[in-house]
Design a protein around this motif. Structure first.
Motif, PDB file in Angstrom:
ATOM      1  N   ILE A  95      25.227  51.437  32.417  1.00  0.00           N
ATOM      2  CA  ILE A  95      25.807  52.665  32.792  1.00  0.00           C
ATOM      3  C   ILE A  95      26.094  53.893  32.091  1.00  0.00           C
ATOM      4  N   ALA A  96      25.011  54.538  32.602  1.00  0.00           N
ATOM      5  CA  ALA A  96      24.490  55.880  31.628  1.00  0.00           C
ATOM      6  C   ALA A  96      26.153  56.950  32.162  1.00  0.00           C
ATOM      7  N   PRO A  97      25.749  58.221  31.249  1.00  0.00           N
ATOM      8  CA  PRO A  97      26.127  59.237  30.763  1.00  0.00           C
ATOM      9  C   PRO A  97      26.577  59.747  32.476  1.00  0.00           C
ATOM     10  N   GLY A  98      27.417  60.198  33.221  1.00  0.00           N
ATOM     11  CA  GLY A  98      27.808  60.869  34.269  1.00  0.00           C
ATOM     12  C   GLY A  98      28.079  59.752  35.945  1.00  0.00           C
ATOM     13  N   ALA A  99      27.587  58.488  35.751  1.00  0.00           N
ATOM     14  CA  ALA A  99      27.048  58.130  36.784  1.00  0.00           C
ATOM     15  C   ALA A  99      28.585  57.583  37.243  1.00  0.00           C
ATOM     16  N   ILE A 100      28.256  56.908  38.274  1.00  0.00           N
ATOM     17  CA  ILE A 100      30.081  57.047  39.307  1.00  0.00           C
ATOM     18  C   ILE A 100      29.207  55.046  39.869  1.00  0.00           C
ATOM     19  N   VAL A 101      30.072  54.629  40.307  1.00  0.00           N
ATOM     20  CA  VAL A 101      30.008  52.972  40.495  1.00  0.00           C
ATOM     21  C   VAL A 101      31.498  52.548  41.757  1.00  0.00           C
ATOM     22  N   HIS A 102      30.733  52.915  42.432  1.00  0.00           N
ATOM     23  CA  HIS A 102      32.017  52.699  43.652  1.00  0.00           C
ATOM     24  C   HIS A 102      32.253  51.178  44.325  1.00  0.00           C
ATOM     25  N   GLY A 103      32.620  50.196  42.690  1.00  0.00           N
ATOM     26  CA  GLY A 103      33.007  48.905  42.940  1.00  0.00           C
ATOM     27  C   GLY A 103      32.853  47.738  41.760  1.00  0.00           C
ATOM     28  N   ASP A 104      32.924  46.664  41.448  1.00  0.00           N
ATOM     29  CA  ASP A 104      32.786  45.965  40.326  1.00  0.00           C
ATOM     30  C   ASP A 104      31.830  45.437  39.961  1.00  0.00           C
ATOM     31  N   VAL A 105      31.332  45.295  39.021  1.00  0.00           N
ATOM     32  CA  VAL A 105      30.449  45.372  37.846  1.00  0.00           C
ATOM     33  C   VAL A 105      30.596  44.324  37.730  1.00  0.00           C
ATOM     34  N   THR A 106      29.409  43.084  37.450  1.00  0.00           N
ATOM     35  CA  THR A 106      29.635  41.355  36.899  1.00  0.00           C
ATOM     36  C   THR A 106      28.718  40.820  36.630  1.00  0.00           C
ATOM     37  N   THR A 107      28.087  40.594  35.642  1.00  0.00           N
ATOM     38  CA  THR A 107      27.147  39.713  34.734  1.00  0.00           C
ATOM     39  C   THR A 107      27.563  38.359  33.952  1.00  0.00           C
ATOM     40  N   ARG A 108      26.835  38.165  34.807  1.00  0.00           N
ATOM     41  CA  ARG A 108      27.438  36.563  34.359  1.00  0.00           C
ATOM     42  C   ARG A 108      27.131  36.306  32.885  1.00  0.00           C
ATOM     43  N   GLY A 109      26.241  36.763  31.686  1.00  0.00           N
ATOM     44  CA  GLY A 109      25.596  36.019  30.347  1.00  0.00           C
ATOM     45  C   GLY A 109      25.054  37.425  29.624  1.00  0.00           C
ATOM     46  N   GLY A 110      25.787  38.779  30.757  1.00  0.00           N
ATOM     47  CA  GLY A 110      25.428  39.865  29.021  1.00  0.00           C
ATOM     48  C   GLY A 110      26.151  40.781  29.148  1.00  0.00           C
ATOM     49  N   THR A 111      25.750  41.815  28.651  1.00  0.00           N
ATOM     50  CA  THR A 111      26.678  42.781  27.802  1.00  0.00           C
ATOM     51  C   THR A 111      26.761  44.338  28.954  1.00  0.00           C
ATOM     52  N   VAL A 112      27.657  44.563  29.592  1.00  0.00           N
ATOM     53  CA  VAL A 112      27.998  45.836  29.882  1.00  0.00           C
ATOM     54  C   VAL A 112      28.053  47.345  29.104  1.00  0.00           C
ATOM     55  N   THR A 113      27.732  47.808  29.426  1.00  0.00           N
ATOM     56  CA  THR A 113      27.975  49.660  29.083  1.00  0.00           C
ATOM     57  C   THR A 113      28.230  50.300  29.777  1.00  0.00           C
ATOM     58  N   VAL A 114      29.816  51.102  28.825  1.00  0.00           N
ATOM     59  CA  VAL A 114      29.990  52.063  30.248  1.00  0.00           C
ATOM     60  C   VAL A 114      29.479  53.249  29.326  1.00  0.00           C
ATOM     61  N   ALA A 115      28.894  54.045  29.439  1.00  0.00           N
ATOM     62  CA  ALA A 115      28.491  55.493  28.857  1.00  0.00           C
ATOM     63  C   ALA A 115      29.729  56.437  28.604  1.00  0.00           C
ATOM     64  N   GLU A 116      29.565  57.121  27.925  1.00  0.00           N
ATOM     65  CA  GLU A 116      30.077  58.583  28.344  1.00  0.00           C
ATOM     66  C   GLU A 116      30.703  59.050  29.541  1.00  0.00           C
ATOM     67  N   ASP A 117      31.876  59.395  30.195  1.00  0.00           N
ATOM     68  CA  ASP A 117      31.571  60.666  31.326  1.00  0.00           C
ATOM     69  C   ASP A 117      31.418  59.553  32.337  1.00  0.00           C
ATOM     70  N   ALA A 118      31.201  57.627  32.939  1.00  0.00           N
ATOM     71  CA  ALA A 118      30.664  57.833  33.424  1.00  0.00           C
ATOM     72  C   ALA A 118      32.012  56.888  34.116  1.00  0.00           C
ATOM     73  N   ARG A 119      31.853  56.474  35.596  1.00  0.00           N
ATOM     74  CA  ARG A 119      33.503  55.832  35.941  1.00  0.00           C
ATOM     75  C   ARG A 119      33.022  55.131  36.871  1.00  0.00           C
ATOM     76  N   VAL A 120      33.527  53.796  36.783  1.00  0.00           N
ATOM     77  CA  VAL A 120      33.872  52.567  37.549  1.00  0.00           C
ATOM     78  C   VAL A 120      35.080  52.146  38.174  1.00  0.00           C
ATOM     79  N   TRP A 121      34.375  52.396  39.445  1.00  0.00           N
ATOM     80  CA  TRP A 121      36.410  52.333  40.378  1.00  0.00           C
ATOM     81  C   TRP A 121      35.736  50.388  40.916  1.00  0.00           C
ATOM     82  N   GLY A 122      36.288  49.897  40.283  1.00  0.00           N
ATOM     83  CA  GLY A 122      36.184  49.068  39.921  1.00  0.00           C
ATOM     84  C   GLY A 122      36.223  47.896  39.120  1.00  0.00           C
ATOM     85  N   ASP A 123      36.464  46.277  39.290  1.00  0.00           N
ATOM     86  CA  ASP A 123      36.544  45.035  38.019  1.00  0.00           C
ATOM     87  C   ASP A 123      35.225  45.082  37.920  1.00  0.00           C
TER      88      ASP A 123
END
Length: 285
Positions: free
Chosen positions: A220-248
């Protein structure tokens, strides 16, 4: 242009693509693989679809439109340039063509059609099938330069934005974007629906009204917004600066940059790196 064996091997959403009132709007071309379902209306420059694609709304093409055999469209098809329709296509609305119309057998158009140019009744060659078979042949022969020239001729990025590509067998709707391939979502996009793919790259300042789920990495790149959960089975989740995840977030590993926000529960089975600086591609520094 980067050379891929198959231009439809990923869900590729170019910069600035938006969903407006159930229409998927792209500045450039729209390319849809065979046996896919697109519940949105489509607005783009040139629109090309493979066999047995179902559109749940209308199609508006500024340039040309080519639909291969057994496609169905639930509303009008409006084409500024030329139209090529294969056999046994069903259009539940009206067909309006600003240029020439090349039409196959047993095409059903509920509300009639009109064309400003020539009207030819025959079976147009299924261009998507022909082009990709020819491309595959060139790659097998080791003619990489010739294959790249073919791609550049199909989609000249110097004359406009790259195409929006939907892979074969995908389902795209307000509810979910389901593809068995990676997803590359550009910057400044605004999309509705849960995204379900192999991996996901979400560009800068894009906004997703839905959750993200992938088998592999999610970035998830800088400034991006996700209105929901972020789920991966076996990978890495990267949340960059100023990114927003409104969920688990649920993942194997998590890289959360400074000023990245997660408004939910974090579940990581492996490493959790917090407060890192990340580059635009999401790699920790």
């Amino acid at each position: 242009m980067s050379l891929r064996p198959d231009p439809l091997s990923a869900l590729s959403i170019p910069d600035g693509t938006v969903v407006e009132e159930h229409d998927l709007v792209a500045d450039g071309d729209v390319l849809v693989g065979a046996q896919s379902t697109v519940e949105f209306g489509i607005r783009g420059r040139n629109v090309v679809a493979g066999e047995r694609v179902r559109f749940g709304g209308h199609i508006e093409a500024e340039g040309d439109c080519r639909l291969d055999t057994w496609c169905t469209v639930a509303d009008n098809v409006l084409v500024g340039g030329d139209a090529y329709l294969g056999e046994r296509i069903e259009i539940d609305g009206q067909l309006v063509v600003g240029g020439d119309l090349d039409i196959g057998d047993d095409v059903q158009i509920a509300e009639g059609f009109e064309a400003s140019g020539w009207i030819v009744i025959r079976n147009p060659m299924p261009t998507v099938v022909f082009l990709f078979m020819y491309l595959t042949h060139l790659l097998r022969m080791g003619e990489d330069d010739a294959a790249e020239e073919l791609l550049e001729g199909m989609f000249d990025e110097e004359e406009g934005p790259p195409p929006l590509t939907i892979p074969t067998g995908a389902t795209v709707s307000d509810d979910a974007w389901r593809v068995s391939a990676p997803a590359d979502i550009g910057r400044d996009c605004r999309l509705h629906g849960n995204v379900r793919t192999e991996s996901i790259s979400l560009g800068e300042d894009s906004e997703i009204f839905g959750s993200l789920r992938a088998r592999d990495d999610i970035t998830i790149a800088p400034g991006a917004i996700v209105h929901g959960d972020v789920t991966t089975r076996g990978g890495t989740v990267t949340v960059a600066e100023d990114a927003r995840v409104w969920g688990d977030i649920s993942c194997e590993h998590l890289d959360l940059a400074r000023d990245g926000v997660v408004d939910g529960t974090i579940r990581a089975r492996g490493e959790v790196n917090m407060g890192l600086s990340t580059d635009p591609g999401g790699s920790p520094q």
